[in-house]
Design an enzyme around this catalytic site. Structure first.
Site, mmCIF file in Angstrom:
data_model
loop_
_atom_site.group_PDB
_atom_site.id
_atom_site.type_symbol
_atom_site.label_atom_id
_atom_site.label_comp_id
_atom_site.label_asym_id
_atom_site.label_seq_id
_atom_site.Cartn_x
_atom_site.Cartn_y
_atom_site.Cartn_z
ATOM 1 N N ARG A 165 0.804 -1.222 0.000
ATOM 2 C CA ARG A 165 0.000 0.000 0.000
ATOM 3 C C ARG A 165 0.839 1.274 0.000
ATOM 4 N NH1 ARG A 165 -3.038 -0.748 5.178
ATOM 5 N NH2 ARG A 165 -1.438 -2.292 5.567
ATOM 6 N N HIS A 202 4.032 -11.667 -4.964
ATOM 7 C CA HIS A 202 3.065 -10.761 -5.595
ATOM 8 C C HIS A 202 3.539 -9.328 -5.404
ATOM 9 C CE1 HIS A 202 -0.515 -8.845 -6.993
ATOM 10 N NE2 HIS A 202 -1.124 -10.003 -7.204
ATOM 11 N N TYR A 205 0.393 -3.332 -5.437
ATOM 12 C CA TYR A 205 -0.789 -2.961 -6.223
ATOM 13 C C TYR A 205 -0.697 -1.542 -6.787
ATOM 14 C CZ TYR A 205 -3.170 -7.045 -4.315
ATOM 15 O OH TYR A 205 -3.539 -8.311 -3.992
ATOM 16 N N HIS A 242 0.608 -7.046 -11.528
ATOM 17 C CA HIS A 242 -0.457 -6.677 -12.459
ATOM 18 C C HIS A 242 0.138 -5.748 -13.511
ATOM 19 C CE1 HIS A 242 -3.629 -7.390 -9.065
ATOM 20 N NE2 HIS A 242 -2.873 -8.437 -9.321
ATOM 21 N N GLU A 278 0.555 -11.203 -14.618
ATOM 22 C CA GLU A 278 -0.723 -11.828 -14.247
ATOM 23 C C GLU A 278 -1.841 -11.388 -15.184
ATOM 24 O OE1 GLU A 278 -1.722 -11.407 -10.143
ATOM 25 O OE2 GLU A 278 -3.779 -12.083 -10.418
ATOM 26 N N ASP A 313 -4.666 -16.331 -13.195
ATOM 27 C CA ASP A 313 -5.587 -16.302 -12.065
ATOM 28 C C ASP A 313 -6.923 -16.833 -12.587
ATOM 29 O OD1 ASP A 313 -7.736 -15.276 -10.402
ATOM 30 O OD2 ASP A 313 -6.212 -14.080 -9.384
ATOM 31 N N HIS A 316 -9.845 -14.364 -12.443
ATOM 32 C CA HIS A 316 -9.700 -13.331 -13.467
ATOM 33 C C HIS A 316 -10.007 -13.894 -14.859
ATOM 34 C CE1 HIS A 316 -6.610 -11.005 -10.744
ATOM 35 N NE2 HIS A 316 -7.765 -11.237 -10.153
ATOM 36 N N HIS A 350 -3.040 -18.569 -9.853
ATOM 37 C CA HIS A 350 -3.783 -18.161 -8.664
ATOM 38 C C HIS A 350 -5.100 -18.919 -8.717
ATOM 39 C CE1 HIS A 350 -1.496 -14.072 -8.346
ATOM 40 N NE2 HIS A 350 -0.758 -15.103 -8.007
ATOM 41 N N ASP A 363 -13.666 -8.682 -10.356
ATOM 42 C CA ASP A 363 -12.665 -9.450 -9.630
ATOM 43 C C ASP A 363 -13.170 -9.743 -8.225
ATOM 44 O OD1 ASP A 363 -10.409 -10.583 -8.658
ATOM 45 O OD2 ASP A 363 -9.170 -8.788 -8.731
ATOM 46 N N HIS A 365 -13.220 -12.775 -5.672
ATOM 47 C CA HIS A 365 -12.741 -14.126 -5.377
ATOM 48 C C HIS A 365 -13.697 -14.867 -4.435
ATOM 49 C CE1 HIS A 365 -8.248 -13.024 -6.283
ATOM 50 N NE2 HIS A 365 -9.081 -12.601 -7.206
ATOM 51 N N GLU A 395 -5.964 -17.486 -3.267
ATOM 52 C CA GLU A 395 -6.169 -16.098 -2.824
ATOM 53 C C GLU A 395 -7.631 -15.962 -2.434
ATOM 54 O OE1 GLU A 395 -3.049 -13.723 -5.662
ATOM 55 O OE2 GLU A 395 -5.014 -14.156 -6.482
HETATM 56 ZN ZN LIG Z 1 -4.437 -13.211 -8.564
HETATM 57 ZN ZN LIG Z 2 -2.749 -10.321 -8.469
#
Ligand SMILES: [Zn+2]
Ligand SMILES: [Zn+2]
Length: 499
Positions: A165, A202, A205, A242, A278, A313, A316, A350, A363, A365, A395
């Protein structure tokens, strides 16, 4: 010399001194690792015969017997920490045994093999385990991720390498690096047995390498490079992130070029680590990576293709319109992947079910088998040699508190479930699927009770740069932060929107 002692001599990878670290890392990275290490010793702990209850058979690499039990918790307090290492709640002597190879022989591979980075032997993919794991927290230092994965009975894992973050984080202390190196090494050497091919980091973000704004691109690049440098310090081979977004300010082709430029540049600045792109959920948006064409277009612009791979993923994939629910649609989707991208680029998955419909572009999950994809697709992945020997990372939603206490019961159960259904033949599956799903749903509801759906006013953020600043889940969430369940689900592991 005992294996444990020899493991402690490995230290930071030999190539580190030749690397020029990012400026803010130079002072700490140059610091010599401490000679002392976490003391590990075999513990005379009972062996939980999970392999049998799972209907799976462990092999020499995976199984645990009296000679390859995990290290016990030392009583020594490491300098400057004031806390026991490993943390009491992650004590390796409490970890369950890990299941691994399937109880039946995977069918021979009929298509090109995946791009996993494990050693290639003459038995091929059919004898490799599916390296099932979860995205676990690094709260307490990167080495705690290995302890959490081991506690969940995982054979693979994903983790962040810093706060996802914020743009900058403090460099690692040499002791934190040493602990990771010691614990990731093989059980023969006193570690927990997480080789390079089983760990998929990973990335942050915040990174958007598709942004045409030069200044913002450079800020993203430095964060990207810092992530990858940290992987290198920890001896990790696979870095997944990403790819980015056009933010509506350029063509997709221009974004492909910006992303490839970052990959080519980082290849020259940090050695060895492989950049793993990804696939993303938000088709028909500014997001790059929602189609196989996007992924192939970026790879086509990379100079050293031995250092670029893909992570698929499943949530995704499904949300972006690629169906994998039936044998026919499954075959067709992966045929397309091989045709458009190439199986040789696949180095991680993923594993997530989806709350959103096929092509829903959302998205969201869900726990394995309890969403719109369903158990059958995950059983096909577990029985497909294309997916052996590479990290398969959950995830999926898990109680927030679990991420901090080290209680990883949802993922432990999902891992067991996946190894269980791997061993069920087609005829039996037809009669047992419903019963297994019902049992698992009841178990999941107990472990992580579903909450009332909350209507959120959350808007997609594709235009800002670094303003969002909120955490994505997957275990790396900050301490003490209360996050509503629905947000939790959406953020588990992968946010689709990049700035
Ligand atoms: Zn993922
Ligand atoms: Zn991801």
């Amino acid at each position: 010399m005992s294996p444990i002692r020899s493991a402690s001599k490995r230290g930071i990878p030999a190539s580190s001194p030749s690397l020029t670290p990012p400026p803010d890392l130079q002072s700490k990275a140059a610091k010599k690792p401490r000679a002392s290490k976490v003391k590990v010793s075999p513990a005379g702990k009972k062996v939980n015969d999970q392999a049998k209850t799972n209907g799976t058979v462990a092999t020499d690499d995976i199984k645990r017997d009296d000679d390859d039990l995990p290290p016990s918790r030392p009583t020594k307090k490491p300098r400057g920490q004031g806390k026991l290492w490993p943390p009491t709640e992650l004590d390796p002597s409490d970890h369950p045994s890990r299941a691994g190879y399937p109880i039946y022989n995977l069918p021979p591979l009929q298509v090109p093999r995946n791009g996993g980075i494990g050693p290639i032997d003459d038995v091929g993919n059919s004898k490799r385990p599916h390296l099932l794991g979860a995205h676990v927290s690094i709260g307490g230092g990167p080495a705690t991720a290995l302890l959490r994965a081991s506690k969940a009975g995982a054979n693979g894992l994903a983790m962040f390498v810093k706060s996802q973050r914020q743009w900058k984080s403090n460099p690692y202390e040499a002791e934190a690096v040493q602990r990771f190196l010691d614990l990731s090494t093989s059980k023969d050497l006193g570690g927990l047995g997480y080789p390079k091919e089983s760990i998929l980091v990973h990335g942050s973000y915040l990174i958007n390498l598709g942004n045409p704004d030069k200044e913002k691109w450079e800020t993203s690049y430095q964060c990207f490079k810092d992530d990858i440098f940290r992987c290198h310090q920890l001896g990790i081979g696979l870095y997944n992130w990403h790819p980015g977004s056009t933010v509506g300010m350029c063509t997709k082709e221009e974004s492909y070029a910006s992303i490839a430029k970052a990959i080519n540049r980082v290849h020259g600045e940090v050695p060895e680590v492989i950049c793993v792109i990804e696939n993303m959920a938000n088709a028909n948006s500014n997001i790059i990576g929602t189609t196989f064409h996007d992924l192939a277009s970026i790879i086509a612009l990379v100079t050293d293709r031995s250092r670029v791979r893909i992570c698929l993923d499943t949530c995704h994939l499904f949300a972006a319109g690629y169906d994998i629910r039936t044998p026919e649609t499954y075959r067709e989707t992966f045929r397309k992947f091989n045709e458009e991208v190439g199986n040789g680029y696949l180095a991680g998955v993923h594993l997530n079910d989806s709350k959103a419909d096929l092509g829903g572009c959302k998205d969201l999950h869900e726990n394995i088998g309890l969403g719109k994809i369903g158990l059958s697709a995950f059983r096909m992945i577990m029985r497909d040699p294309l997916f052996s020997g590479i990290p398969l990372v959950l995830e999926t939603p898990a109680p927030e508190k679990a991420l901090e206490s080290g209680e990883l019961s949802v993922w432990t159960s999902e891992i067991k479930l996946l190894y269980e259904i791997q061993g069920i033949n087609d005829e039996e599956w037809v009669t047992r699927e419903g019963e297994i799903e019902k049992r698992w749903r009841a178990e999941r509801d107990k472990l992580n009770p579903p909450k009332e759906k909350k209507v959120k006013g959350k808007k997609s953020d594709e235009d800002g740069n670094g303003k969002k600043g909120k955490g994505g889940g997957g275990g790396g969430r900050g301490k003490g932060k209360k996050v509503k369940k629905e947000e939790d689900d959406e953020e588990s592991g992968c946010e689709s929107h990049t700035d």
